[in-house]
Motif scaffolding. Structure first.
Motif, PDB file in Angstrom:
ATOM      1  N   ILE A 198     -11.952  -3.362  -5.166  1.00  0.00           N
ATOM      2  CA  ILE A 198     -10.871  -4.334  -5.312  1.00  0.00           C
ATOM      3  C   ILE A 198      -9.909  -4.147  -4.147  1.00  0.00           C
ATOM      4  O   ILE A 198      -9.253  -3.099  -4.027  1.00  0.00           O
ATOM      5  CB  ILE A 198     -10.124  -4.159  -6.649  1.00  0.00           C
ATOM      6  CG1 ILE A 198     -11.083  -4.389  -7.816  1.00  0.00           C
ATOM      7  CG2 ILE A 198      -8.948  -5.123  -6.734  1.00  0.00           C
ATOM      8  CD1 ILE A 198     -10.441  -4.234  -9.186  1.00  0.00           C
ATOM      9  N   GLY A 199      -9.848  -5.149  -3.272  1.00  0.00           N
ATOM     10  CA  GLY A 199      -8.899  -5.106  -2.177  1.00  0.00           C
ATOM     11  C   GLY A 199      -7.513  -5.454  -2.673  1.00  0.00           C
ATOM     12  O   GLY A 199      -7.343  -6.412  -3.434  1.00  0.00           O
ATOM     13  N   VAL A 200      -6.510  -4.679  -2.277  1.00  0.00           N
ATOM     14  CA  VAL A 200      -5.145  -4.858  -2.772  1.00  0.00           C
ATOM     15  C   VAL A 200      -4.207  -5.158  -1.611  1.00  0.00           C
ATOM     16  O   VAL A 200      -4.175  -4.427  -0.620  1.00  0.00           O
ATOM     17  CB  VAL A 200      -4.651  -3.600  -3.520  1.00  0.00           C
ATOM     18  CG1 VAL A 200      -3.225  -3.798  -4.021  1.00  0.00           C
ATOM     19  CG2 VAL A 200      -5.583  -3.270  -4.673  1.00  0.00           C
ATOM     20  N   ALA A 201      -3.438  -6.240  -1.753  1.00  0.00           N
ATOM     21  CA  ALA A 201      -2.382  -6.575  -0.797  1.00  0.00           C
ATOM     22  C   ALA A 201      -1.127  -6.849  -1.613  1.00  0.00           C
ATOM     23  O   ALA A 201      -0.993  -7.911  -2.218  1.00  0.00           O
ATOM     24  CB  ALA A 201      -2.753  -7.789   0.048  1.00  0.00           C
ATOM     25  N   GLY A 202      -0.240  -5.863  -1.678  1.00  0.00           N
ATOM     26  CA  GLY A 202       0.962  -5.991  -2.486  1.00  0.00           C
ATOM     27  C   GLY A 202       2.193  -6.163  -1.630  1.00  0.00           C
ATOM     28  O   GLY A 202       2.563  -5.264  -0.882  1.00  0.00           O
ATOM     29  N   TYR A 216     -10.995   5.976  -3.113  1.00  0.00           N
ATOM     30  CA  TYR A 216     -11.817   6.060  -4.329  1.00  0.00           C
ATOM     31  C   TYR A 216     -10.938   6.537  -5.479  1.00  0.00           C
ATOM     32  O   TYR A 216     -10.214   7.532  -5.365  1.00  0.00           O
ATOM     33  CB  TYR A 216     -12.983   7.016  -4.122  1.00  0.00           C
ATOM     34  CG  TYR A 216     -13.754   7.321  -5.390  1.00  0.00           C
ATOM     35  CD1 TYR A 216     -14.631   6.381  -5.920  1.00  0.00           C
ATOM     36  CD2 TYR A 216     -13.571   8.525  -6.058  1.00  0.00           C
ATOM     37  CE1 TYR A 216     -15.332   6.657  -7.099  1.00  0.00           C
ATOM     38  CE2 TYR A 216     -14.270   8.806  -7.225  1.00  0.00           C
ATOM     39  CZ  TYR A 216     -15.144   7.857  -7.746  1.00  0.00           C
ATOM     40  OH  TYR A 216     -15.823   8.127  -8.909  1.00  0.00           O
ATOM     41  N   MET A 217     -10.984   5.820  -6.610  1.00  0.00           N
ATOM     42  CA  MET A 217     -10.091   6.098  -7.724  1.00  0.00           C
ATOM     43  C   MET A 217     -10.770   6.735  -8.921  1.00  0.00           C
ATOM     44  O   MET A 217     -10.112   7.200  -9.830  1.00  0.00           O
ATOM     45  CB  MET A 217      -9.407   4.795  -8.177  1.00  0.00           C
ATOM     46  CG  MET A 217      -8.534   4.185  -7.115  1.00  0.00           C
ATOM     47  SD  MET A 217      -7.105   5.250  -6.759  1.00  0.00           S
ATOM     48  CE  MET A 217      -6.614   4.612  -5.162  1.00  0.00           C
ATOM     49  N   GLY A 218     -12.100   6.733  -8.947  1.00  0.00           N
ATOM     50  CA  GLY A 218     -12.810   7.214 -10.119  1.00  0.00           C
ATOM     51  C   GLY A 218     -13.331   6.039 -10.927  1.00  0.00           C
ATOM     52  O   GLY A 218     -12.996   4.875 -10.684  1.00  0.00           O
ATOM     53  N   ASN A 219     -14.172   6.333 -11.944  1.00  0.00           N
ATOM     54  CA  ASN A 219     -14.762   5.284 -12.783  1.00  0.00           C
ATOM     55  C   ASN A 219     -15.463   4.223 -11.942  1.00  0.00           C
ATOM     56  O   ASN A 219     -15.397   3.038 -12.230  1.00  0.00           O
ATOM     57  CB  ASN A 219     -13.703   4.640 -13.691  1.00  0.00           C
ATOM     58  CG  ASN A 219     -13.364   5.507 -14.870  1.00  0.00           C
ATOM     59  OD1 ASN A 219     -13.640   6.703 -14.864  1.00  0.00           O
ATOM     60  ND2 ASN A 219     -12.739   4.933 -15.880  1.00  0.00           N
ATOM     61  N   ALA A 275      -5.934  -2.695   9.019  1.00  0.00           N
ATOM     62  CA  ALA A 275      -5.190  -1.518   8.561  1.00  0.00           C
ATOM     63  C   ALA A 275      -5.815  -0.904   7.316  1.00  0.00           C
ATOM     64  O   ALA A 275      -5.546   0.264   7.002  1.00  0.00           O
ATOM     65  CB  ALA A 275      -3.728  -1.875   8.297  1.00  0.00           C
ATOM     66  N   MET A 276      -6.636  -1.662   6.598  1.00  0.00           N
ATOM     67  CA  MET A 276      -7.331  -1.101   5.440  1.00  0.00           C
ATOM     68  C   MET A 276      -8.310  -0.013   5.876  1.00  0.00           C
ATOM     69  O   MET A 276      -8.492   0.991   5.187  1.00  0.00           O
ATOM     70  CB  MET A 276      -8.051  -2.214   4.668  1.00  0.00           C
ATOM     71  CG  MET A 276      -7.097  -3.222   4.024  1.00  0.00           C
ATOM     72  SD  MET A 276      -7.910  -4.697   3.370  1.00  0.00           S
ATOM     73  CE  MET A 276      -8.778  -4.024   1.960  1.00  0.00           C
ATOM     74  N   PRO A 326      -9.359  -0.223  -1.742  1.00  0.00           N
ATOM     75  CA  PRO A 326      -8.896  -0.195  -0.344  1.00  0.00           C
ATOM     76  C   PRO A 326      -7.647  -1.055  -0.164  1.00  0.00           C
ATOM     77  O   PRO A 326      -7.531  -2.143  -0.736  1.00  0.00           O
ATOM     78  CB  PRO A 326     -10.092  -0.780   0.424  1.00  0.00           C
ATOM     79  CG  PRO A 326     -10.825  -1.611  -0.577  1.00  0.00           C
ATOM     80  CD  PRO A 326     -10.662  -0.891  -1.887  1.00  0.00           C
ATOM     81  N   HIS A 327      -6.714  -0.567   0.627  1.00  0.00           N
ATOM     82  CA  HIS A 327      -5.477  -1.300   0.908  1.00  0.00           C
ATOM     83  C   HIS A 327      -4.963  -0.866   2.267  1.00  0.00           C
ATOM     84  O   HIS A 327      -5.377   0.161   2.806  1.00  0.00           O
ATOM     85  CB  HIS A 327      -4.429  -1.057  -0.171  1.00  0.00           C
ATOM     86  CG  HIS A 327      -4.167   0.398  -0.445  1.00  0.00           C
ATOM     87  ND1 HIS A 327      -4.958   1.142  -1.296  1.00  0.00           N
ATOM     88  CD2 HIS A 327      -3.225   1.256   0.012  1.00  0.00           C
ATOM     89  CE1 HIS A 327      -4.509   2.379  -1.351  1.00  0.00           C
ATOM     90  NE2 HIS A 327      -3.460   2.484  -0.562  1.00  0.00           N
ATOM     91  N   GLY A 328      -4.048  -1.620   2.826  1.00  0.00           N
ATOM     92  CA  GLY A 328      -3.550  -1.347   4.161  1.00  0.00           C
ATOM     93  C   GLY A 328      -2.496  -0.264   4.183  1.00  0.00           C
ATOM     94  O   GLY A 328      -2.051   0.236   3.148  1.00  0.00           O
TER      95      GLY A 328
END
Length: 684
Positions: A637-641, A594-597, A583-584, A602-604
């Protein structure tokens, strides 16, 4: 129709200033009331169109019957007659009547209830229940009843829920919520049946008698004296959605059509006015009029011609005369529409016209345009003043009267006007209201608060949850058009960099102009929203970012490969299932993460959250850099919250990457433990 300019990031209309005089305050309240009514109806226009099409095709005088008769197939048409029946008898036939009696009012009541409960579904459900009582308590279509009982249901349910909020014992929430909504909804349904239904019936009958009196005495054209100035003052929603549409729908149920649908929606008066400017105008007004014609006549956005009237107020006589001519023509032909024409485009007008009224409706548009053109041309030829500059000033005047800027009217001047009303609420919106918007909102919030504007709220939402009550909306540039459709009254700012967009500083400057024009700008360091992210024990180094989820020399050279690796690391630590990692990639297809800096997160998707076992991060560094939709990325940085953890995570990650010294440390890190230490403040 929204516009964007390179000169300014502010594209749409601003919220009104509250500092108007007494008369302006009354007008503003009426405008807002009209907007509220419109917001209940407009989301359901599709249902009105569906009802209008079914009516046009299947009623006794519909297209199918007329075509059949013309081809010699006289008599009944079986299921066609059943579909077009107004009733819904024991045999289950009839769809036209039940749609207008039940479906349309219930949709309006549901929408109104949901609006009043801050887009909460419970408000919509209770509003629909309450509306059902009004429907069954009257013998006319309950549009007015729905506009009363729906919002009442949502508002009252919100107040009741607040009484026992946080007081329900764990495990009993669903029981209390369901029974409270059911009991209160049932009470309101009874109230609607006993009181609202009969009252609305009496009001409708009284208004109908007034309209009948005007028709019988050939005075209906005089309504243009009030309707056309009301349109220019943006009071048309209160008149059209609050009175004409409900009455017209009731009349259409009995007669198959109603002239009331055309009193305000006829595009002829505006077309004639713009044609006059095209031939006899001067300067900017003459140059912009042809483009405005397409927007007004085909697009149905009537507000495009309002500045032309305000630039030369005597031209109100032209649109009044055109409106009267259009109504008189419809009276002569006995023509009308089956359902509302929204927007007021010639296409929508023709689509809503029954076959027997097409000639009359078309003639009414031509007559209205012709009379408006003749009167406006005469007045313009008598006018010796220069038009240059008038239109820009008139556009600003129109926006002041409207109480907000107009993205459509911005086309007339070629640039967005300066915002003058104070900004109190800022919404950062993205597809799901989680990843990028949470990150952007966190960064922007620190800048706004660092500049001293602690009374300005900055929240993140999904675009689907936006309501037209925000002062300023920030979105990725790929999503701005969608956000403008849902929040036309807001100022819109487009960004392509969530971490370090220069637009954030421009927003702070705008706040300094609109909220506190006389105060000194805040210190640059405070407004920058930076600050050093202190290393802490725990957090990312204690479970959220496992050592085995850190890679200092990422493999691959493309965005998709980077997402795959970030997802594999999350799967490898047992934080997520493979479905979340897949799903990512799906999430990336909608809007870039893309967030800048040089950071990508990437996240699902929201739908994949069920595949998350626990909140976790993965970290991959690409020393040589990779291309991320045209942007250079070093850190992925992969994020799974789980739950709402992602909001806290993104905020903490933003703090780290806004600090250049911390980014430099991440670049120089030689062990996973160093990365854990630097990201130690990232916790939930």
């Amino acid at each position: 129709m929204a516009t964007t300019t390179s000169a300014s990031p502010y594209h749409a209309a601003d919220s009104p200033s509250e500092n108007g005089g007494g008369g302006g305050g009354v007008r503003l309240r009426v405008q807002r009331f009209g907007t509220f009514l419109s917001n209940m109806v407009l989301p359901n226009i599709g249902a009105f169109i569906a009802w209008g099409l079914i009516t046009a095709l299947f009623i006794e005088t519909g297209w199918i019957t007329l075509i059949g008769d013309a081809l010699g197939y006289g008599g009944g048409y079986g299921f066609v007659e059943d579909l077009g029946a107004w009733g819904s008898g024991a045999d289950g036939t009839g769809i036209v009547g039940p749609m207008i009696t039940y479906l349309l009012p219930l949709l309006i009541g549901y929408t109104g209830g949901r609006m009043m409960y801050d887009d909460n579904l419970r408000g919509g459900v209770v509003g629909a229940i309450a509306t059902m009582g009004a429907i069954t308590g009257a013998d006319v279509p309950m549009f007015l009843g729905a506009m009363i009982m729906g919002p009442l249901g949502g508002w009252s349910m919100k107040k009741l829920d607040a009484l026992w909020s946080h007081k329900i014992r764990p495990g009993f929430e669903m029981l209390v919520n369901n029974f409270s909504a059911g009991i209160w909804g049932g009470f309101l349904a009874i109230l609607g049946f006993v009181i609202a239904g009969p009252l609305v019936t009496q009001f409708s009958n009284g208004a109908s008698r007034i309209i009948d009196l005007l028709v019988e005495n050939n005075l209906l054209p005089l309504t243009s004296i009030f309707i056309e100035p009301a349109k220019v003052l943006f009071l048309n929603n209160a008149v059209n959605q609050g009175i004409l549409t409900p009455l017209g729908t009731s009349e259409a149920q009995d007669a198959g059509q109603s002239i009331l649908f055309l009193l305000e929606a006829n595009p002829g008066p505006g077309l004639g006015l713009l044609l006059a400017f095209t031939f006899f105008g001067k300067g900017a007004a003459k140059a912009s009029a042809p483009g405005a014609i397409v927007i007004q006549f085909v697009g149905g956005i009537h507000e495009i011609y309002f500045p032309y009237v305000l630039a030369k107020p005597k031209l109100i006589l032209a649109v009044i005369a055109g409106g009267m001519a259009g109504i008189a023509t419809n009276l002569v032909f006995g023509s009308g529409l089956r359902s509302p024409a929204s927007p007021g485009s010639i296409i929508a007008v023709w689509a809503a016209a029954p076959p027997s009224s097409l000639l009359g409706v078309t003639a009414s548009v031509v007559a209205a345009a012709g009379v408006s053109f003749l009167v406006a041309s005469f007045l313009l030829k008598l006018d010796r003043s220069d038009d240059d500059g008038d239109l820009t000033a008139a556009t600003a005047a129109m926006e002041a009267r409207k109480g907000k800027k107009s993205s459509v009217a911005g086309n007339l001047t070629g640039a967005a006007a300066e915002r003058t009303g104070a900004i109190r609420s800022i919404v950062f919106a993205c597809d799901a209201g989680m990843g990028s918007s949470a990150m952007g909102a966190s960064v922007l919030r620190k800048k706004v608060q660092g500049a001293g504007f602690t009374d300005v709220t900055v929240v993140n939402k999904a675009i689907s949850n936006l309501r037209d009550d925000a002062d300023l909306v920030v979105t990725h540039q790929d999503l701005t058009a969608r956000a403008q459709q849902r929040t036309p009254s807001a100022t819109h700012v487009s960004v392509d960099n969530f971490m370090a967009s220069p637009r954030y500083d421009e927003i702070v400057e705008l706040l300094q102009q609109t909220n506190a024009p006389d105060r000194e700008p805040a210190m640059a360091g405070a407004a920058a929203g930076g600050g050093t992210a202190e290393a802490a024990t725990g957090g990312a180094g204690d479970g959220l970012l496992a050592t085995e989820a850190i890679v200092l020399d990422g493999r691959g050279s493309t965005r998709d490969e980077a997402i795959t690796q970030a997802g594999e690391l999350l799967v490898g630590t047992g934080a997520v299932d493979q479905a979340y990692a897949d799903a990512m990639h799906e999430r990336e297809t909608s809007v870039s993460t893309y967030m800048g800096n040089r950071l990508a997160l990437p996240h699902g998707t929201n739908e994949a959250k069920s595949a998350i076992h626990r909140t976790a991060l993965s970290f991959v560094r690409y020393p040589q850099g990779i291309q991320w939709k045209g942007k250079d990325v070093t850190f992925v940085i992969g994020v799974a919250g789980a739950g709402d953890d992602h909001l806290k995570l993104l905020g903490k990650i933003a703090e780290v990457f806004l600090d250049e010294s911390q980014v430099a440390r991440l670049e120089a890190a030689t062990t996973p433990q160093e990365v854990q230490q630097i990201l130690g403040s990232v916790s939930v």
